[in-house]
Design an enzyme around this catalytic site. Structure first.
Site, short mmCIF file in Angstrom:
data_model
loop_
_atom_site.label_atom_id
_atom_site.label_comp_id
_atom_site.label_asym_id
_atom_site.label_seq_id
_atom_site.Cartn_x
_atom_site.Cartn_y
_atom_site.Cartn_z
N HIS A 1 49.70 9.82 46.82
CA HIS A 1 49.09 10.78 45.88
C HIS A 1 48.30 10.05 44.78
O HIS A 1 48.51 10.28 43.60
CB HIS A 1 50.17 11.69 45.28
CG HIS A 1 50.89 12.53 46.29
ND1 HIS A 1 50.26 13.52 47.02
CD2 HIS A 1 52.18 12.50 46.72
CE1 HIS A 1 51.13 14.08 47.84
NE2 HIS A 1 52.30 13.48 47.69
N SER B 1 55.55 19.95 53.28
CA SER B 1 54.86 21.16 52.84
C SER B 1 55.65 22.40 53.22
O SER B 1 55.74 23.36 52.46
CB SER B 1 53.45 21.22 53.46
OG SER B 1 52.64 20.16 52.99
N GLU C 1 50.22 11.34 53.23
CA GLU C 1 49.52 12.62 53.03
C GLU C 1 48.06 12.60 53.48
O GLU C 1 47.40 13.64 53.47
CB GLU C 1 49.61 13.06 51.57
CG GLU C 1 48.76 12.27 50.59
CD GLU C 1 49.44 11.02 50.06
OE1 GLU C 1 48.91 10.44 49.10
OE2 GLU C 1 50.49 10.63 50.62
N LEU D 1 45.53 22.44 48.60
CA LEU D 1 45.45 21.00 48.81
C LEU D 1 44.04 20.61 49.26
O LEU D 1 43.46 21.24 50.14
CB LEU D 1 46.45 20.57 49.89
CG LEU D 1 46.32 19.12 50.39
CD1 LEU D 1 46.82 18.16 49.31
CD2 LEU D 1 47.06 18.91 51.69
N MET E 1 59.51 18.27 44.95
CA MET E 1 60.39 19.40 45.24
C MET E 1 61.31 19.16 46.43
O MET E 1 62.51 19.46 46.36
CB MET E 1 59.56 20.67 45.43
CG MET E 1 58.93 21.19 44.15
SD MET E 1 57.87 22.62 44.41
CE MET E 1 59.04 23.80 45.06
N ARG F 1 65.86 11.17 48.75
CA ARG F 1 65.50 10.96 50.14
C ARG F 1 65.49 9.47 50.49
O ARG F 1 65.48 8.60 49.62
CB ARG F 1 64.12 11.57 50.42
CG ARG F 1 64.10 13.08 50.41
CD ARG F 1 62.68 13.63 50.50
NE ARG F 1 61.93 13.41 49.27
CZ ARG F 1 60.67 13.82 49.06
NH1 ARG F 1 60.03 14.44 50.04
NH2 ARG F 1 60.07 13.60 47.92
N SER G 1 39.83 34.37 48.49
CA SER G 1 40.10 33.88 47.14
C SER G 1 38.82 33.68 46.34
O SER G 1 37.93 32.92 46.74
CB SER G 1 40.87 32.56 47.21
OG SER G 1 41.21 32.10 45.91
#
Length: 316
Positions: free
Chosen positions: A94, A132, A116, A238, A299, A15, A218
Site C-alpha cells: 500500500h 477484500s 495488492e 479501489l 480490518m 496474522r 455513482s
C-alpha cells in the site's frame, strides 16, 4: 531457497504470512523455511506445528536474513534495518499511502512485490481478493456495532423489527469489498444501496442480488442525495496501486445525521472520505461533525484464524 516468515509487529496485527500447510508444501520442494518464534500464535498456530512439518523456528534477524521474506503487512519503521539489496519481500505494501515505506525500500535496494498489485491473466487481483472479502463482511459487522448508542451511534438496528423500518446502508463501490458488504447487510435485512461507475459490474450484481438491493450509477449528486438518510456508509473503492479517490467531502459529510457511521475500507490506500485517517483495532473510531468514523487500516487482522488461512490459500 531460504524463505523467512517474520512475526508481524504492526499494532493489533495477529496474522502470519504462512501456515504449516504452506510450509510443508515449500519444504517438500526443497526450500528451507524459517519462521520467527511466536509468529503464528495470534492465528492459533503454535511453533510446534511449524516445526512438525520441517520449518526452523528462529529469531527475527534470521527470518529477515532469508532470500525471500514473506509478510502480511508493510515493514514498520523498526523493521527498516532488516531491509537489504539481496532480498525479495512479498507482502501487502500500500505504498500510495506509505511514502516512508517506499523510500526505505528504495534506499535499501530491496525487491518488493506487493500482494495488492499482483494481477492474473484476466487483470484480477487474486491476492487482494480474500482480504477484500473479509474486510467487506467485517465493514457491515463493525458498522452495525457502532450504530449502537452506548458506542456512540444513533441507536439503529440495521434489520429493524416488525412495524419499524430497517436501517439504510450505502455501499460506495461494487467490487469484492462492496459486494461482500452488500451481502452481509442484506443478510441483516437492512435497506441496501450500492453505487459504482462500472455498469457491467452493476449488471453482474443485478443477476446475483436482484430485487434485494438498489443498484445505482455513482455520481457526486447520487452520493449527496443518499447521505442524509444513510445510517451506515461503507467506502469500498479501489484504484490498484494508486490513492483511493475521495468521494465524500467534509461538506457532504455535514448532511449526515449525528450518530450515523462511516466505515472506510480503503483507508490503507488513503481513504474514500476526506475526513478519514487510519485507526487501530484498540482505538478504532473517532467523531467528525457527530459522525462515527471506523477507519481501521488492517480490518482482517481482527479475525486472524480466518484471514491467515484465506490469505495463504491465495499466496501459496
Amino acid at each position: 531457497m531460504r524463505i523467512g516468515v517474520p512475526a508481524e509487529v504492526k499494532p493489533d496485527e495477529y496474522r502470519v504470512a504462512l501456515t504449516p500447510a504452506g510450509a510443508l508444501e515449500l519444504t517438500r520442494r526443497g526450500h528451507e523455511v524459517l519462521v520467527e518464534r511466536g509468529a503464528g500464535v495470534g492465528s492459533g498456530i503454535p511453533d510446534a506445528e511449524f516445526a512438525r512439518v520441517g520449518a526452523v523456528i528462529c529469531e527475527a534477524a534470521d527470518a529477515w536474513g532469508c532470500r525471500l521474506v514473506l509478510k502480511v503487512k508493510e515493514p514498520q519503521p523498526g523493521e527498516f534495518r532488516f531491509l537489504h539489496d539481496d532480498q525479495i519481500l512479498f507482502t501487502y505494501l500500500h505504498l500510495a499511502a506509505s511514502p516512508g515505506v517506499a523510500d526505505a525500500l528504495r534506499r535499501a535496494g530491496t525487491t518488493a512485490i506487493a500482494y495488492e498489485t499482483v494481477e492474473d491473466d484476466a487483470g484480477r487481483l487474486p491476492l487482494l481478493a480474500p482480504m477484500s472479502e473479509i474486510a467487506g463482511r467485517l465493514a457491515v459487522q463493525a458498522g452495525a456495532r457502532y450504530l449502537e448508542t452506548p458506542l456512540g451511534g444513533r441507536g439503529v438496528l440495521l434489520g429493524g423489527v416488525a412495524g419499524v423500518a430497517p436501517g439504510s446502508v450505502v455501499v460506495i463501490g461494487a467490487g469484492i469489498v462492496g459486494a461482500n458488504a452488500a451481502v452481509v447487510a442484506i443478510g441483516m435485512q437492512a435497506h441496501v444501496t450500492v453505487l459504482d461507475t462500472d455498469l457491467e459490474r452493476l449488471r453482474q450484481l443485478e443477476m446475483v442480488l436482484g430485487g434485494r438491493v438498489t443498484l445505482l450509477y455513482s455520481t457526486r449528486l447520487a452520493i449527496e442525495e443518499l447521505l442524509p438518510a444513510a445510517d451506515l456508509v461503507v467506502g469500498a473503492v479501489l484504484l490498484p496501486g494508486a490513492r483511493a479517490p475521495r468521494l465524500v467531502t467534509r461538506e457532504m459529510l455535514g448532511a449526515m445525521r449525528r450518530g450515523s457511521v462511516v466505515v472506510d475500507v480503503a483507508v490503507d490506500q488513503g481513504g474514500c472520505f476526506e475526513t478519514s485517517r487510519p485507526t487501530t483495532h484498540s482505538d478504532p473510531i473517532y467523531l467528525v461533525d457527530g459522525v462515527v468514523h471506523y477507519c481501521v487500516a488492517n480490518m482482517p487482522g481482527a479475525v486472524p484464524v480466518t484471514s491467515t488461512r484465506a490469505l495463504v490459500n491465495a499466496t501459496l
